[in-house]
Design a protein around this motif. Sequence first.
Motif, PDB file in Angstrom:
ATOM      1  N   TYR A  26       0.847  -1.198   0.000  1.00  0.00           N
ATOM      2  CA  TYR A  26       0.000   0.000   0.000  1.00  0.00           C
ATOM      3  C   TYR A  26       0.877   1.241   0.000  1.00  0.00           C
ATOM      4  O   TYR A  26       1.813   1.355   0.802  1.00  0.00           O
ATOM      5  CB  TYR A  26      -0.914   0.006   1.230  1.00  0.00           C
ATOM      6  N   LEU A  27       0.569   2.171  -0.900  1.00  0.00           N
ATOM      7  CA  LEU A  27       1.262   3.445  -0.995  1.00  0.00           C
ATOM      8  C   LEU A  27       0.309   4.556  -0.591  1.00  0.00           C
ATOM      9  O   LEU A  27      -0.885   4.498  -0.889  1.00  0.00           O
ATOM     10  CB  LEU A  27       1.748   3.694  -2.424  1.00  0.00           C
ATOM     11  N   TYR A  28       0.847   5.582   0.069  1.00  0.00           N
ATOM     12  CA  TYR A  28       0.047   6.741   0.455  1.00  0.00           C
ATOM     13  C   TYR A  28       0.378   7.907  -0.463  1.00  0.00           C
ATOM     14  O   TYR A  28       1.547   8.183  -0.724  1.00  0.00           O
ATOM     15  CB  TYR A  28       0.333   7.113   1.906  1.00  0.00           C
ATOM     16  N   GLN A  29      -0.647   8.578  -0.942  1.00  0.00           N
ATOM     17  CA  GLN A  29      -0.461   9.638  -1.917  1.00  0.00           C
ATOM     18  C   GLN A  29       0.700  10.559  -1.539  1.00  0.00           C
ATOM     19  O   GLN A  29       0.815  11.015  -0.408  1.00  0.00           O
ATOM     20  CB  GLN A  29      -1.739  10.450  -2.071  1.00  0.00           C
ATOM     21  N   GLY A  30       1.576  10.811  -2.497  1.00  0.00           N
ATOM     22  CA  GLY A  30       2.703  11.697  -2.283  1.00  0.00           C
ATOM     23  C   GLY A  30       3.980  11.007  -1.883  1.00  0.00           C
ATOM     24  O   GLY A  30       5.064  11.581  -2.030  1.00  0.00           O
ATOM     25  N   GLU A  31       3.896   9.768  -1.392  1.00  0.00           N
ATOM     26  CA  GLU A  31       5.148   9.110  -1.012  1.00  0.00           C
ATOM     27  C   GLU A  31       5.987   8.809  -2.242  1.00  0.00           C
ATOM     28  O   GLU A  31       7.215   8.759  -2.168  1.00  0.00           O
ATOM     29  CB  GLU A  31       4.901   7.855  -0.177  1.00  0.00           C
ATOM     30  N   GLU A  32       5.332   8.657  -3.412  1.00  0.00           N
ATOM     31  CA  GLU A  32       6.085   8.443  -4.638  1.00  0.00           C
ATOM     32  C   GLU A  32       6.849   9.701  -5.049  1.00  0.00           C
ATOM     33  O   GLU A  32       7.712   9.650  -5.936  1.00  0.00           O
ATOM     34  CB  GLU A  32       5.150   7.985  -5.763  1.00  0.00           C
ATOM     35  N   LEU A  33       6.553  10.818  -4.408  1.00  0.00           N
ATOM     36  CA  LEU A  33       7.293  12.059  -4.631  1.00  0.00           C
ATOM     37  C   LEU A  33       8.346  12.295  -3.550  1.00  0.00           C
ATOM     38  O   LEU A  33       9.093  13.279  -3.617  1.00  0.00           O
ATOM     39  CB  LEU A  33       6.334  13.250  -4.661  1.00  0.00           C
ATOM     40  N   GLY A  34       8.384  11.411  -2.555  1.00  0.00           N
ATOM     41  CA  GLY A  34       9.297  11.594  -1.431  1.00  0.00           C
ATOM     42  C   GLY A  34       8.814  12.652  -0.457  1.00  0.00           C
ATOM     43  O   GLY A  34       9.620  13.214   0.306  1.00  0.00           O
ATOM     44  N   LEU A  35       7.510  12.935  -0.440  1.00  0.00           N
ATOM     45  CA  LEU A  35       6.998  14.017   0.402  1.00  0.00           C
ATOM     46  C   LEU A  35       7.311  13.770   1.874  1.00  0.00           C
ATOM     47  O   LEU A  35       7.057  12.687   2.407  1.00  0.00           O
ATOM     48  CB  LEU A  35       5.487  14.150   0.256  1.00  0.00           C
TER      49      LEU A  35
END
Length: 562
Positions: free
Chosen positions: A400-409
Amino acid sequence: MGRRRPVQSQPSDQAVPAAAADNWWRQAVIYQIYPRSFADSDGDGIGDLPGITARLEHLTELGVDALWLSPFYPSPQADAGYDVADYRGVDPIFGELSDAYALIESAHRRGLRVIVDLVPNHTSSAHPWFAAALAAGPGSPERARYIFRDGRGPGGDEPPNDWQSVFGGPAWSRVTEPDGSPGQWYLHLFDPAQPDLNWDNDEVRAEFLDILRTWLERGVDGFRVDVAHGLVKQADLADWHYPQETLSGGTDQRRPPMWDQEGVHEIYRSWRALLDTYPGGKILVAEAWVQPAERLAAYTRPDEMHQAFNFEYLQASWTAADQYAVIDRSLAAADSVGATPTWVLSNHDVVRHASRLGLPVGTPRPNGIGIGDPQPDVQLGLRRARAASLLMLALPGSAYLYQGEELGLPEHLRLPDEARQDPTWERSGHTERGRDGARVPIPWEADAPSYGFGPTDASWLPQPGVWAEFALDRQRDVPGSTYEMYRTALRLRRALGLGSGTVEWLESGDEVLFFRNGPVRVLTNFGAEAVPLPEGAELLHASGPLDTDGNVPTDVTVWLRD
């Protein structure tokens, strides 16, 4: 650590037989969308369903299999929508019911499945049922839908027990009866605006089966079940002389009377039976903050939920020993019931892992970080977060990914206290900053108003000035960016079948985690010194650059092929 036996991640002999398409969830990567912070279509500063629909192409480009939507139902928003007043509608701040239909259809057209949030532990105090309960008075069928009790002490002036709210303060509030006199108390394990339902009541059980049917008929592919471990309370509502712990249970204390009671499993068996009458692999996902892993696995037996979030993994310390222990334990527990494990590092309820991992190793997970709090090392946090994400995405099962983690937020580490909206902040007497820092609207375009979140500068929580450097348009097609690291990892994960693979632990030291999953060997270096690549290994992917000698630096994960 040494060599360990291979652990099968998904033995099918105990699982309910199903077509391959119905088992999509066993290796899926699922992306959590927090609707008010994803994309705003109308410029009011609050994200909405049309905004999500307009940004779905981002999810297909990223390479995920499904999306999970946090609540968008009609609500007074006392707890950001987790206080539901109508389980079958759409709150006007998010759009209309037709927008939900359009989102589901658009997602399906792109090959994305849609999971919606279900909040069955409590309703909003604005729900028609609760209004009826207050009006009807003690002993009425209307009150029997909730947990009302007479108080203790002279005149019933003291709460029925000593339970504390998860958000701070007592878990009971007293009502004024229809005749104006001080009356009974009602239970709310969270905010007073979230009265707990009585799941011993047949009407409550029938209502939620009908809510499930409603959304299944509307085309959703599953449900994330909020507070799945809390629906049933110990019958005697016994006092609990311990603080509220996020992860309930453990080996050193008895089970809390408000969490993880055996009666929840009967409820989920009835839900599973309903979902199994629908084609296409409809799923249930438990938000159950339960330990040890064996207790959590009980929620994913073949006739109950399909998955349960692995919060013990989320909370594990950034050391080789702790990561090994929780991964090995999770695989074995899932294996024991024929389930697949899940892996998660961030969500809307916790400090983002790009900040959390920048704190000293062993620091207890904070409930928010703000001005005046110990601050994480931002660069170290992102470095470790990238390594942790690449490690997670190499594991078999579902991620599961949380929105923005793919941006390194990172967390918004200096969110002004006056802007905070999480009820935890007030109910804790300003001792717990709460979850707002992880919920700030995400950046899409570095030079646009609200960083592309919406057409205006409006944002329901203020965005930090550093958001520009994390914006999607600054990272897309940029080699080495966090976004491209995720995108490559998801492509390789799918192509190499890592989600449906197995884990075989390889020879490791105290500072290195090393395992094989199918054709890939995965190595994470937790130590202070760089370690050499195994001889003859081909580097497939890495969370960061190797050093000048071609060795794996500290806090870097690599994927290798022989």
